[in-house]
Design a protein around this motif. Structure first.
Motif, PDB file in Angstrom:
ATOM      1  N   LEU A  59       0.822  -1.203   0.000  1.00 54.72           N
ATOM      2  CA  LEU A  59       0.000   0.000   0.000  1.00 54.72           C
ATOM      3  C   LEU A  59       0.859   1.257   0.000  1.00 54.72           C
ATOM      4  O   LEU A  59       1.940   1.288   0.583  1.00 54.72           O
ATOM      5  CB  LEU A  59      -0.903   0.018   1.242  1.00 54.72           C
ATOM      6  CG  LEU A  59      -1.909  -1.126   1.365  1.00 54.72           C
ATOM      7  CD1 LEU A  59      -2.502  -1.151   2.770  1.00 54.72           C
ATOM      8  CD2 LEU A  59      -3.013  -0.986   0.336  1.00 54.72           C
ATOM      9  N   ARG A  60       0.346   2.272  -0.648  1.00 54.28           N
ATOM     10  CA  ARG A  60       0.986   3.591  -0.637  1.00 54.28           C
ATOM     11  C   ARG A  60      -0.062   4.599  -0.182  1.00 54.28           C
ATOM     12  O   ARG A  60      -1.240   4.491  -0.516  1.00 54.28           O
ATOM     13  CB  ARG A  60       1.518   3.930  -2.031  1.00 54.28           C
ATOM     14  CG  ARG A  60       2.313   5.225  -2.108  1.00 54.28           C
ATOM     15  CD  ARG A  60       2.943   5.368  -3.479  1.00 54.28           C
ATOM     16  NE  ARG A  60       4.082   4.461  -3.629  1.00 54.28           N
ATOM     17  CZ  ARG A  60       4.566   4.068  -4.814  1.00 54.28           C
ATOM     18  NH1 ARG A  60       3.991   4.462  -5.925  1.00 54.28           N
ATOM     19  NH2 ARG A  60       5.614   3.273  -4.855  1.00 54.28           N
ATOM     20  N   PHE A  61       0.377   5.599   0.591  1.00 54.33           N
ATOM     21  CA  PHE A  61      -0.535   6.584   1.163  1.00 54.33           C
ATOM     22  C   PHE A  61      -0.090   7.991   0.745  1.00 54.33           C
ATOM     23  O   PHE A  61       0.427   8.756   1.565  1.00 54.33           O
ATOM     24  CB  PHE A  61      -0.575   6.464   2.683  1.00 54.33           C
ATOM     25  CG  PHE A  61      -1.088   5.141   3.186  1.00 54.33           C
ATOM     26  CD1 PHE A  61      -2.424   4.995   3.519  1.00 54.33           C
ATOM     27  CD2 PHE A  61      -0.236   4.053   3.320  1.00 54.33           C
ATOM     28  CE1 PHE A  61      -2.909   3.776   3.981  1.00 54.33           C
ATOM     29  CE2 PHE A  61      -0.710   2.829   3.780  1.00 54.33           C
ATOM     30  CZ  PHE A  61      -2.049   2.691   4.103  1.00 54.33           C
ATOM     31  N   PRO A  62      -0.300   8.342  -0.522  1.00 51.67           N
ATOM     32  CA  PRO A  62       0.176   9.651  -0.996  1.00 51.67           C
ATOM     33  C   PRO A  62      -0.509  10.832  -0.316  1.00 51.67           C
ATOM     34  O   PRO A  62       0.054  11.923  -0.243  1.00 51.67           O
ATOM     35  CB  PRO A  62      -0.136   9.605  -2.496  1.00 51.67           C
ATOM     36  CG  PRO A  62      -1.229   8.602  -2.626  1.00 51.67           C
ATOM     37  CD  PRO A  62      -0.955   7.576  -1.579  1.00 51.67           C
ATOM     38  N   ASP A  63      -1.738  10.622   0.182  1.00 51.48           N
ATOM     39  CA  ASP A  63      -2.467  11.694   0.857  1.00 51.48           C
ATOM     40  C   ASP A  63      -2.479  11.515   2.373  1.00 51.48           C
ATOM     41  O   ASP A  63      -3.267  12.145   3.080  1.00 51.48           O
ATOM     42  CB  ASP A  63      -3.915  11.747   0.339  1.00 51.48           C
ATOM     43  CG  ASP A  63      -3.982  12.022  -1.156  1.00 51.48           C
ATOM     44  OD1 ASP A  63      -3.233  12.898  -1.627  1.00 51.48           O
ATOM     45  OD2 ASP A  63      -4.768  11.341  -1.836  1.00 51.48           O
TER      46      ASP A  63
END
Length: 221
Positions: A59-63
């Motif tokens: 998972l990536r959490f750019p925000d």
């Protein structure tokens, strides 16, 4: 009492099985000499929300990520927030940017809750093996009720009249293997109905249901 946390933007890929990292952050914030160490976990916490799956790698959490931690004892939340203020880091590259406190809602005598993290239900069979119950097994309701009753007793609260059951006919109900420290746990993403006094429902909303709430299972929304 519940505390909602919002993190900074996190562009690294976080493995799907990250619960141990959140557990580690919570214990860091509580401190090594906290009065909750070694006692039954009367708290729960959600998974990280707001992530984007990256090619089945993680998972990536750019925000940024959003998650919550709840506890029966308001002192737990106070100690936790003090720890966050000292060191807001959760893991390398991810830190807490914002903290919001939520008081206990007012409940009636019945409520269907969504789950904020997968529910783990386990018991020992006659062959002394550990069985992880799925939401589809009606025996799971008895174990959910028994576990919550035990936690109520640990908190010196009334245990009479409490009942928990999976809403097993919910169209989104599913089970999934969640790995924690390389151990596979068959856990459930399924709403639950809880029936009891308003005080008992508020307690469940804080401490979660099922087993291992202190390591990221069974939180309620």
């Amino acid at each position: 009492m519940r505390v909602h946390l919002i993190t900074n933007s996190f562009r690294h890929i976080l493995p799907y099985n990250y619960q141990n990292r959140l557990t580690g952050a919570i214990h860091k914030w509580l401190g090594s000499n906290n009065p909750y160490h070694g006692k039954p976990a009367l708290f729960s916490f959600s998974t990280l929300n707001g992530g984007h799956s990256i090619e089945n790698k993680g998972l990536r959490f750019p925000d940024g990520a959003r998650w919550f931690i709840s506890a029966f004892d308001p002192g737990f939340i106070k100690t936790l927030i003090q720890g966050i203020q000292r060191d807001p880091s959760i893991m390398e590259g991810m830190s807490v940017n914002e903290v919001m406190i939520q008081e206990d809602p007012v409940f009636g005598d019945a409520r269907v809750f969504r789950v904020g993290s997968p529910v783990l239900v386990k018991h020992k069979t006659l062959e002394e093996r550990i069985h992880h119950c799925l939401f589809s097994e009606t025996i799971a309701d008895g174990f959910l009720t028994e576990t919550l009753r035990t936690k109520l007793a640990n908190a010196n609260l009334p245990t009479d009249g409490i009942r928990v059951e999976f809403m097993r006919n919910h169209p989104g109900a599913r089970a999934k293997v969640i790995r924690y420290d390389n151990i596979g746990n068959r856990a459930n993403f399924c709403p639950v109905g809880i029936y009891g006094s308003p005080q008992q429902l508020a307690f469940a909303w804080n401490v979660g249901i099922g087993h291992s709430t202190g390591i990221g299972f069974g939180s309620l929304v």
